[in-house]
Design a protein around this motif. Structure first.
Motif, short mmCIF file in Angstrom:
data_model
loop_
_atom_site.label_atom_id
_atom_site.label_comp_id
_atom_site.label_asym_id
_atom_site.label_seq_id
_atom_site.Cartn_x
_atom_site.Cartn_y
_atom_site.Cartn_z
N LEU A 1 0.84 -1.20 0.00
CA LEU A 1 0.00 0.00 0.00
C LEU A 1 0.87 1.24 0.00
O LEU A 1 1.91 1.29 0.66
CB LEU A 1 -0.92 0.03 1.22
CG LEU A 1 -1.86 -1.16 1.40
CD1 LEU A 1 -2.67 -1.00 2.69
CD2 LEU A 1 -2.79 -1.31 0.20
N ALA A 2 0.44 2.28 -0.71
CA ALA A 2 1.17 3.54 -0.74
C ALA A 2 0.20 4.70 -0.53
O ALA A 2 -0.81 4.80 -1.24
CB ALA A 2 1.90 3.71 -2.08
N VAL A 3 0.48 5.54 0.44
CA VAL A 3 -0.33 6.73 0.70
C VAL A 3 0.19 7.85 -0.20
O VAL A 3 1.34 8.28 -0.07
CB VAL A 3 -0.27 7.16 2.17
CG1 VAL A 3 -1.09 8.43 2.39
CG2 VAL A 3 -0.78 6.04 3.07
N VAL A 4 -0.65 8.33 -1.11
CA VAL A 4 -0.22 9.36 -2.06
C VAL A 4 -0.63 10.76 -1.63
O VAL A 4 -0.29 11.74 -2.29
CB VAL A 4 -0.77 9.07 -3.47
CG1 VAL A 4 -0.19 7.77 -4.00
CG2 VAL A 4 -2.30 9.01 -3.47
N GLY A 5 -1.36 10.87 -0.52
CA GLY A 5 -1.75 12.18 -0.02
C GLY A 5 -2.50 12.06 1.28
O GLY A 5 -3.18 11.07 1.54
N SER A 6 -2.37 13.09 2.13
CA SER A 6 -3.04 13.12 3.44
C SER A 6 -3.54 14.54 3.67
O SER A 6 -2.75 15.50 3.63
CB SER A 6 -2.06 12.71 4.54
OG SER A 6 -2.64 12.86 5.81
N TYR A 7 -4.84 14.71 3.94
CA TYR A 7 -5.44 16.04 3.94
C TYR A 7 -6.41 16.24 5.11
O TYR A 7 -7.00 15.29 5.63
CB TYR A 7 -6.18 16.28 2.62
CG TYR A 7 -5.29 15.98 1.43
CD1 TYR A 7 -4.31 16.86 1.03
CD2 TYR A 7 -5.41 14.76 0.75
CE1 TYR A 7 -3.46 16.58 -0.03
CE2 TYR A 7 -4.57 14.46 -0.31
CZ TYR A 7 -3.60 15.37 -0.71
OH TYR A 7 -2.77 15.06 -1.74
N ALA A 8 -6.55 17.52 5.50
CA ALA A 8 -7.40 17.88 6.63
C ALA A 8 -8.77 18.38 6.18
O ALA A 8 -9.71 18.40 6.98
CB ALA A 8 -6.72 18.95 7.48
N THR A 9 -8.91 18.81 4.93
CA THR A 9 -10.18 19.35 4.44
C THR A 9 -10.56 18.71 3.11
O THR A 9 -9.69 18.23 2.36
CB THR A 9 -10.12 20.88 4.25
OG1 THR A 9 -9.26 21.18 3.14
CG2 THR A 9 -9.61 21.56 5.51
N ARG B 1 -11.64 20.29 0.52
CA ARG B 1 -11.11 21.10 -0.58
C ARG B 1 -9.70 20.67 -0.93
O ARG B 1 -9.35 20.56 -2.11
CB ARG B 1 -11.15 22.58 -0.18
CG ARG B 1 -10.50 23.54 -1.19
CD ARG B 1 -10.96 23.31 -2.61
NE ARG B 1 -12.41 23.37 -2.72
CZ ARG B 1 -13.10 22.94 -3.76
NH1 ARG B 1 -12.46 22.35 -4.76
NH2 ARG B 1 -14.41 23.03 -3.79
N GLU B 2 -8.87 20.44 0.08
CA GLU B 2 -7.50 19.98 -0.18
C GLU B 2 -7.52 18.64 -0.91
O GLU B 2 -6.75 18.42 -1.85
CB GLU B 2 -6.74 19.84 1.14
CG GLU B 2 -6.45 21.16 1.84
CD GLU B 2 -5.85 20.96 3.23
OE1 GLU B 2 -5.27 21.92 3.75
OE2 GLU B 2 -5.97 19.84 3.79
N LEU B 3 -8.38 17.75 -0.47
CA LEU B 3 -8.49 16.44 -1.11
C LEU B 3 -8.91 16.56 -2.56
O LEU B 3 -8.29 15.98 -3.46
CB LEU B 3 -9.49 15.57 -0.34
CG LEU B 3 -9.84 14.23 -0.99
CD1 LEU B 3 -8.67 13.26 -0.86
CD2 LEU B 3 -11.09 13.63 -0.37
N GLU C 1 -6.58 5.29 -5.96
CA GLU C 1 -7.47 4.14 -6.11
C GLU C 1 -8.47 4.06 -4.97
O GLU C 1 -9.64 3.76 -5.17
CB GLU C 1 -6.64 2.85 -6.17
CG GLU C 1 -7.49 1.61 -6.45
CD GLU C 1 -6.64 0.36 -6.58
OE1 GLU C 1 -7.22 -0.71 -6.83
OE2 GLU C 1 -5.41 0.45 -6.43
N ILE C 2 -7.99 4.37 -3.74
CA ILE C 2 -8.84 4.32 -2.55
C ILE C 2 -8.77 5.67 -1.84
O ILE C 2 -7.69 6.22 -1.65
CB ILE C 2 -8.37 3.23 -1.56
CG1 ILE C 2 -8.23 1.87 -2.26
CG2 ILE C 2 -9.35 3.15 -0.37
CD1 ILE C 2 -9.53 1.26 -2.72
N ILE C 3 -9.93 6.18 -1.45
CA ILE C 3 -10.00 7.39 -0.63
C ILE C 3 -10.54 6.99 0.73
O ILE C 3 -11.68 6.55 0.86
CB ILE C 3 -10.90 8.46 -1.26
CG1 ILE C 3 -10.35 8.88 -2.63
CG2 ILE C 3 -11.04 9.67 -0.34
CD1 ILE C 3 -11.29 9.73 -3.43
N LEU C 4 -9.70 7.15 1.74
CA LEU C 4 -10.07 6.82 3.12
C LEU C 4 -10.47 8.11 3.81
O LEU C 4 -9.64 8.98 4.03
CB LEU C 4 -8.89 6.16 3.83
CG LEU C 4 -9.08 5.75 5.29
CD1 LEU C 4 -10.18 4.71 5.41
CD2 LEU C 4 -7.77 5.20 5.84
N MET C 5 -11.75 8.27 4.15
CA MET C 5 -12.23 9.55 4.67
C MET C 5 -13.07 9.40 5.93
O MET C 5 -13.76 8.40 6.12
CB MET C 5 -13.06 10.27 3.60
CG MET C 5 -14.28 9.51 3.11
SD MET C 5 -15.47 10.55 2.21
CE MET C 5 -16.37 11.30 3.59
#
Length: 213
Positions: free
Chosen positions: A23-31, A33-35, A45-49
């Motif tokens: 697994l590779a995390v390609v981004g980590s966001y607080a809002t 809008r950022e996402l 591929e997967i958005i964990l929210m």
């Protein structure tokens, strides 16, 4: 990609995911809008929210719907403290492909990510059974706004109930509409009295009946 407005939770999720070699995390966001801005240039591929974001952010259901329309190739996995059959059903109806409660072990999250990657929906077996036995009829009536069109409720009472069904707290609702917390609480209790209920659990249980009254 990971989305959670709490930094500690967000970093914890990223750290746990990083332990998995496949697994590779390609981004980590607080809002949101950022996402959404990031997804414009970097697919995931997967958005964990999280289901319930900051008080000024979009609500979870509308974000799930937006992701489904704007990024149909991404699969949304919700991880949230709001973990009831009603909330899970709402999220799945909106387009989520899986749901994990924050009270569950992190290994459940990893299993869910891999399940979604294979093109399948993920629910814990107990939650899947609860939805099948208790919420079958509710799945046919999962639009929160329609469910609150009950005779005798004022427009603002319906508005408060809609937000409650989306997993928002009284404080979050007050912030969202720039109203006093006591005002929101009073409107919520007034709506409960008109419906003959006393708790949030009772609200979720009758939600499929509200558009019939």
């Amino acid at each position: 990609m990971v989305l959670d407005d709490h930094a500690v939770v967000r970093h914890g999720l990223v750290s746990r995911l990083a332990d998995e070699h496949d697994l590779a995390v390609v981004g980590s966001y607080a809002t949101s809008r950022e996402l959404l801005d990031a997804l414009g240039t970097q697919p995931a591929e997967i958005i964990l929210m999280d289901f319930s974001l900051g008080p000024t952010d979009i609500d979870g259901l509308n974000l799930i719907r937006a992701l489904k329309v704007r990024h149909p190739n991404s699969k949304t996995l919700v991880i949230s403290a709001h973990y009831s059959a009603a909330t899970v059903a709402l999220a799945l109806k909106a387009g989520a492909r899986g749901y994990v409660g924050k009270n569950q072990d992190l290994s459940e999250m990893i299993t869910a990510v891999r399940t979604l990657a294979k093109g399948r929906i993920h629910l814990h077996p107990e939650m899947a059974a609860e939805i099948a036995t208790r919420a079958e009829s509710a799945l046919e009536h999962t639009d929160a706004q329609a469910l609150t069109q009950s005779t005798g409720l004022s427009p603002r009472e319906r508005e408060v109930l809609r937000c409650c069904l989306e997993g928002m707290s009284v404080t979050q609702i007050a912030t969202k509409f720039s109203r006093n917390v006591n005002t929101i609480s009073t409107q919520k209790q007034a709506a409960f009295r008109k419906l003959g209920i006393r708790t949030d659990n009772e609200l979720f249980k009758i939600r499929h009946q509200l558009d019939k009254t």
